[in-house]
Motif scaffolding. Structure first.
Motif, short mmCIF file in Angstrom:
data_model
loop_
_atom_site.label_atom_id
_atom_site.label_comp_id
_atom_site.label_asym_id
_atom_site.label_seq_id
_atom_site.Cartn_x
_atom_site.Cartn_y
_atom_site.Cartn_z
N ASP A 1 0.82 -1.21 0.00
CA ASP A 1 0.00 0.00 0.00
C ASP A 1 0.86 1.27 0.00
O ASP A 1 0.34 2.35 -0.28
N GLN B 1 0.44 10.14 -2.67
CA GLN B 1 0.57 9.06 -3.66
C GLN B 1 -0.45 9.31 -4.76
O GLN B 1 -1.56 8.79 -4.71
N LYS C 1 -3.45 10.75 -6.25
CA LYS C 1 -4.65 11.35 -5.66
C LYS C 1 -4.90 10.86 -4.24
O LYS C 1 -5.82 11.34 -3.58
N ASP C 2 -4.09 9.92 -3.77
CA ASP C 2 -4.26 9.36 -2.43
C ASP C 2 -3.10 9.79 -1.54
O ASP C 2 -2.26 10.60 -1.93
N SER C 3 -3.04 9.22 -0.34
CA SER C 3 -1.93 9.48 0.56
C SER C 3 -1.72 8.26 1.44
O SER C 3 -2.57 7.36 1.52
N TYR C 4 -0.57 8.24 2.10
CA TYR C 4 -0.21 7.10 2.94
C TYR C 4 0.37 7.62 4.25
O TYR C 4 1.13 8.59 4.27
#
Length: 323
Positions: free
Chosen positions: A47, A110, A112-115
């Protein structure tokens, strides 16, 4: 005594301090179970997009720069020949009064997302750092929790890739920046007594002069600590002491190695996934009088078939330190 071997279960206050005071340059703390767990969480989580797998724009968005490169956080792309040559993700963890981890950066873009690193993983890193910090604190002195740095550093498999990445970095600069980059390239070749600021600036400038440029290089080679092993090895991270209380590192190595300076010799530091190689930095010298360990990273010059390389984890170092 260059290396001292102990088990993590044996650690107690002052144990590392005593080992370093008695002449050990590096103490290998064996804790394979913990290392495998942290390695899985920090390097094998599908992920998380690690910066050496990410598009350049994500690296830029995750970069928390500082005028001192060693103090920068987030994602780093740093290719300066002879000085540094890695892509890295660096997180610094502080803690609330209740003990909850507070990382900087808190999240990584990441696309359009993030971690975000899991709290459980950060707590594991902090527990290890606290255990090592306590063992680094001499008896009779009060142990204090410190901020914890968690770094993942990726070195390239092919030496030629360091060169092209450095060339791309240099090409992005304006005229004076390129001149400064070239000066720093020469400074990166200096070792021994010439690596210090001021002296290295003068020597680097002399190396740019037509006709006289070869003389400083010859003097530097004659006075520098001897290379270990093969002459094909080339420095990709220059000799330095870390600006930390301690550095604990493990990782995988294909054709890079860390070397420590012992007298006038460079000795390879065993780095793997069964023990943390722990050594003191400059802050430990100031606080406890412990000599910091001079070290560098070199590329062996060997090549391996692409099919044998795991691009995500080859030549990767996991570093945990007390700051």
């Amino acid at each position: 005594m260059v290396f001292l071997e102990i088990a993590a279960e044996e650690l107690q206050q002052g144990m590392l301090a005593a080992g370093f005071a008695n002449g050990a340059a590096v103490i290998r703390v064996h804790c394979e179970g913990l290392i495998r767990k942290l390695w899985s969480q920090l390097l094998e989580d599908p992920d998380e997009q690690l910066p050496w797998e990410a598009p350049l724009i994500d690296i830029a968005r995750n970069h928390y720069g500082n005028s001192d490169i060693t103090a920068s956080l987030g994602d780093l792309f740093y290719f300066q020949p002879g000085h540094h040559g890695y892509i890295a993700r660096k997180v610094e963890i502080d803690r609330t009064p209740e003990g909850h981890p507070v990382p900087t950066p808190g999240r990584f873009v990441q696309g359009k997302d993030s971690y975000r690193i899991a709290d459980a993983t950060m707590n594991e890193c902090c527990r290890l750092a606290d255990q090592l910090m306590e063992a680094l604190t001499p008896p009779g002195q009060q142990y204090n929790e410190r901020r914890v740095t968690v770094q993942r550093l990726k070195y390239q498999e092919r030496f030629e890739d360091f060169e092209v990445l450095a060339a791309m970095s240099q090409n992005s600069l304006a005229r004076w920046g390129r001149l400064g980059f070239q000066l720093d390239r020469h400074r990166g070749r200096l070792d021994g007594p010439f690596r210090h600021k001021g002296v290295s600036d003068m020597m680097g400038a002399m190396m740019m002069l037509p006709g006289l440029g070869k003389l400083p290089g010859w003097v530097n080679r004659s006075l520098s600590p001897k290379q270990s092993r093969t002459s094909n090895a080339r420095v990709i991270e220059r000799a330095h002491c870390d600006e930390r209380y301690f550095t604990a590192l493990c990782g995988t190595r294909e054709n890079v190695r860390t070397e420590i300076q012992v007298g006038k010799q460079w000795i390879e530091l065993p780095v793997g996934l069964t023990s943390f190689a722990v050594f003191p930095g400059n802050l430990a010298q100031r606080a406890f009088g412990l000599k910091p360990t001079m070290h560098r990273v070199v590329h062996t010059g060997e090549t391996h078939p692409a099919s044998a390389i795991n691009r995500r984890t080859s030549n990767v170092t996991l570093l945990i330190g007390g700051v």
